[in-house]
Design an enzyme around this catalytic site. Structure first.
Site, PDB file in Angstrom:
ATOM      1  N   SER A 174       0.812  -1.218   0.000  1.00 48.32           N
ATOM      2  CA  SER A 174       0.000   0.000   0.000  1.00 48.32           C
ATOM      3  C   SER A 174       0.842   1.263   0.000  1.00 48.32           C
ATOM      4  O   SER A 174       2.034   1.256   0.346  1.00 48.32           O
ATOM      5  CB  SER A 174      -0.924   0.006   1.213  1.00 48.32           C
ATOM      6  OG  SER A 174      -1.660  -1.184   1.271  1.00 48.32           O
TER       7      SER A 174
HETATM    8  C1  LIG Z   1      -3.572  -3.965  -0.497  1.00 44.43           C
HETATM    9  S1  LIG Z   1      -3.015  -5.584  -0.224  1.00 44.43           S
HETATM   10  C2  LIG Z   1      -2.402  -5.525   1.434  1.00 44.43           C
HETATM   11  C3  LIG Z   1      -1.286  -4.554   1.642  1.00 44.43           C
HETATM   12  C4  LIG Z   1      -0.438  -4.834   2.829  1.00 44.43           C
HETATM   13  N1  LIG Z   1      -1.142  -4.838   4.096  1.00 44.43           N
HETATM   14  C5  LIG Z   1       0.814  -3.973   2.915  1.00 44.43           C
HETATM   15  O1  LIG Z   1       1.597  -4.266   3.816  1.00 44.43           O
HETATM   16  O2  LIG Z   1       1.008  -3.057   2.128  1.00 44.43           O
HETATM   17  C6  LIG Z   1      -4.526  -6.478   0.004  1.00 44.43           C
HETATM   18  C7  LIG Z   1      -4.347  -7.942   0.229  1.00 44.43           C
HETATM   19  O3  LIG Z   1      -5.579  -8.475   0.688  1.00 44.43           O
HETATM   20  C8  LIG Z   1      -5.610  -9.823   0.279  1.00 44.43           C
HETATM   21  N2  LIG Z   1      -6.971 -10.348   0.412  1.00 44.43           N
HETATM   22  C9  LIG Z   1      -8.031 -10.234  -0.426  1.00 44.43           C
HETATM   23  N3  LIG Z   1      -9.091 -10.864   0.086  1.00 44.43           N
HETATM   24  C10 LIG Z   1      -8.705 -11.401   1.261  1.00 44.43           C
HETATM   25  C11 LIG Z   1      -9.356 -12.171   2.257  1.00 44.43           C
HETATM   26  N4  LIG Z   1     -10.627 -12.550   2.142  1.00 44.43           N
HETATM   27  N5  LIG Z   1      -8.636 -12.540   3.330  1.00 44.43           N
HETATM   28  C12 LIG Z   1      -7.331 -12.186   3.470  1.00 44.43           C
HETATM   29  N6  LIG Z   1      -6.680 -11.461   2.562  1.00 44.43           N
HETATM   30  C13 LIG Z   1      -7.355 -11.060   1.486  1.00 44.43           C
HETATM   31  C14 LIG Z   1      -5.058  -9.795  -1.133  1.00 44.43           C
HETATM   32  O4  LIG Z   1      -4.561 -11.070  -1.502  1.00 44.43           O
HETATM   33  C15 LIG Z   1      -3.971  -8.722  -1.004  1.00 44.43           C
HETATM   34  O5  LIG Z   1      -2.718  -9.298  -0.839  1.00 44.43           O
END
Ligand SMILES: C[S@@+](CC[C@H](N)C(=O)[O-])C[C@H]1O[C@@H](n2cnc3c(N)ncnc32)[C@H](O)[C@@H]1O
Length: 371
Positions: free
Chosen positions: A70
Site C-alpha cells: 500500500s
Molecule cells: C492492499 S493488499 C495488502 C497490503 C499490505 N497490508 C501492505 O503491507 O502493504 C490487500 C491484500 O488483501 C488480500 N486479500 C483479499 N481478500 C482477502 C481475504 N478474504 N482474506 C485475506 N486477505 C485477502 C489480497 O490477496 C492482497 O494481498
C-alpha cells in the site's frame, strides 16, 4: 544503490509525510524510519520503493489488481487511526509484509502481530521479506481473513488492508472489549477507512479517512450492481430506476450557489445525499453522485466558482421528472451544510439507534450526521 541510499530515501519519505501533515505522531514516524520498505518490494527500484505510491504486486487473469504494497501515506493515516499501543496484540487482514512490520514496531517487544492473506503467493513472499527485515516473530497465516485468526485471538487492534463490504462478525468476536478495528468500508460507491471502537456488542466510529484498496476475495467478496450506466450497492435491489438510456433525453440543469474548493473531496456530501434521498446511485461514466426515479435521473454538476480555486455545484437531469428531481437534489445539497457522518455497526436482529440503516449480509451499518 547501497543500503545508505535506501536509508536516505527513507528519511526523505518520512520528512515529506511529516511536512505535508500526513504523519503527526512521532511513534509512527519512528516506525517508518525503522522498516526497510525496499525489502518488501524487491522488484522495483529503490526510488519507487520510497515514493509515496502504491506498488502493484499481483493481478488476476483479467488484469485486475489483487495485491499491492500500500501507499505509505494511506498506511500512515490508518496507523494513526488504529492508535497501536506498546504491548497490543494486533491482527492484520491482507498481507504485504510491510505494514505488518510497521505494526510490529508499534506493538513493541510485549506485543504480537498476526497477518492473514487469502493468497498463498502473498503469504509466501511476506514471510520471506519479514524474515529478511528482522521481523521473524510476525505470524503469517494463509487463510480467508473473513474469519480472522481465532487461534491467536483476542486482539486489541485489527487493521484491515483490503476493501470490505461490512465488518465481518468474526472480527468483532475476536476483538477485546474496548478494542479498535480500522477497516476500509465500501459504501454507496465510496471507500473510507473507518476506525471503530467496540462498545458493548456494537461498534462506534471514531474517525474516517478516504482511501482506496483492492477488493476483498473469498467468502466476504461483494459485488456492486451495474445497470444501464448506474452503479448500486447489493442491498439497493428495490430502488426505482429509469429504463433505457435516459441520458440521451434533453438535459435540464440548475446551479445551487454552493461554492466548494476545487480540490475538496465531496464524499461527505455524496453520502449525505445517499442517506437522505431515495434512489441514490453512482454514474458509471465518471463516478458522479446521482439520484434516479422510475423515469428520470439527476446528477451533480460543477462549473467555475467565485474564483479559479472554487467550483459551484449544481445538478443536471434528464427525463420527464427531471425538473422536480433536480429541485429536490439541490434543496438537499443546501441542507448538507458541511455535516460529517459517524457510523455504527450492529448485528442483524440487534436494536438499532436512530439514523440511516444500510443492510449488509450480517450487520447493519448506521449512518448519523453531526454538525
Ligand atoms: C492492499 S493488499 C495488502 C497490503 C499490505 N497490508 C501492505 O503491507 O502493504 C490487500 C491484500 O488483501 C488480500 N486479500 C483479499 N481478500 C482477502 C481475504 N478474504 N482474506 C485475506 N486477505 C485477502 C489480497 O490477496 C492482497 O494481498
Amino acid at each position: 544503490m547501497t543500503g545508505a541510499g535506501a536509508d536516505s530515501l527513507r528519511t526523505a519519505l518520512v520528512r515529506q509525510l511529516t511536512a505535508n501533515g500526513t504523519i503527526h505522531d512521532g511513534r509512527i514516524a519512528a516506525a517508518f524510519e525503522a522498516v526497510p520498505r525496499h525489502l518488501f518490494v524487491p522488484q522495483v527500484p529503490l526510488e519507487l520503493a520510497y515514493a509515496d505510491d502504491v506498488v502493484p504486486m499481483k493481478q488476476d487473469r483479467a488484469g485486475v489488481l489483487t495485491s499491492s504494497v500500500s501507499q505509505p501515506s494511506i498506511i500512515a493515516l490508518m496507523l494513526q487511526q488504529a492508535a497501536i499501543r506498546p504491548g497490543d496484540r494486533v491482527l492484520e487482514i491482507g498481507s504485504g509484509g510491510y505494514n505488518a512490520a510497521l505494526l510490529r514496531e508499534l506493538a513493541g517487544p510485549g506485543g504480537a502481530v498476526t497477518t492473514v492473506d487469502i493468497d498463498a503467493d502473498v503469504t509466501r513472499r511476506a514471510r520471506v521479506s519479514l524474515d529478511q527485515a528482522g521481523y521473524g516473530d510476525v505470524a503469517v497465516v494463509q487463510a480467508d481473513g473473513e474469519f480472522g485468526d481465532p487461534e491467536r485471538a483476542p486482539y486489541d487492534r485489527i487493521v484491515v488492508t483490503v476493501t470490505a463490504w461490512e465488518v465481518a462478525p468474526a472480527w468483532v468476536r475476536q476483538l477485546r472489549p474496548g478494542g479498535r478495528i480500522v477497516v476500509p468500508l465500501r459504501l454507496r460507491g465510496q471507500t473510507r477507512a473507518v476506525a471503530f471502537d467496540l462498545v458493548g456488542e456494537h461498534l462506534e466510529s471514531r474517525s474516517t479517512t478516504m482511501c482506496g484498496f483492492v477488493s476483498m476475495q473469498g467468502v466476504g467478496a461483494h459485488y456492486e450492481r451495474y445497470e444501464d450506466g448506474l452503479t448500486y450497492d447489493e442491498d439497493q435491489e428495490d430502488e426505482p430506476r429509469p429504463k433505457g438510456d435516459v441520458l440521451e433525453l434533453r438535459r435540464e440543469r440548475r446551479w445551487s450557489g454552493l461554492q466548494v474548493h476545487r480540490e475538496e473531496l465531496l464524499l461527505d456530501l455524496y453520502l449525505w445525499l445517499a442517506t437522505t434521498l431515495p434512489g441514490y446511485c453512482v454514474l458509471d461514466r465518471d463516478g458522479e453522485a446521482a439520484v434516479a426515479t422510475a423515469d428520470s435521473l439527476a446528477y451533480l454538476s460543477r462549473r467555475r466558482g467565485r474564483d479559479a480555486s472554487h467550483v459551484e455545484l449544481g445538478c443536471s437531469g434528464h427525463g420527464p421528472g427531471a425538473r422536480v428531481l433536480i429541485d429536490r437534489v439541490v434543496e438537499q445539497m443546501r441542507r448538507w451544510d458541511g455535516k460529517h457522518p459517524t457510523f455504527q455497526v450492529h448485528a442483524l436482529g440487534a436494536e438499532l439507534p436512530r439514523g440511516f440503516h444500510i443492510a449488509r449480509r450480517h450487520s447493519y451499518i448506521t449512518v448519523q450526521w453531526e454538525a
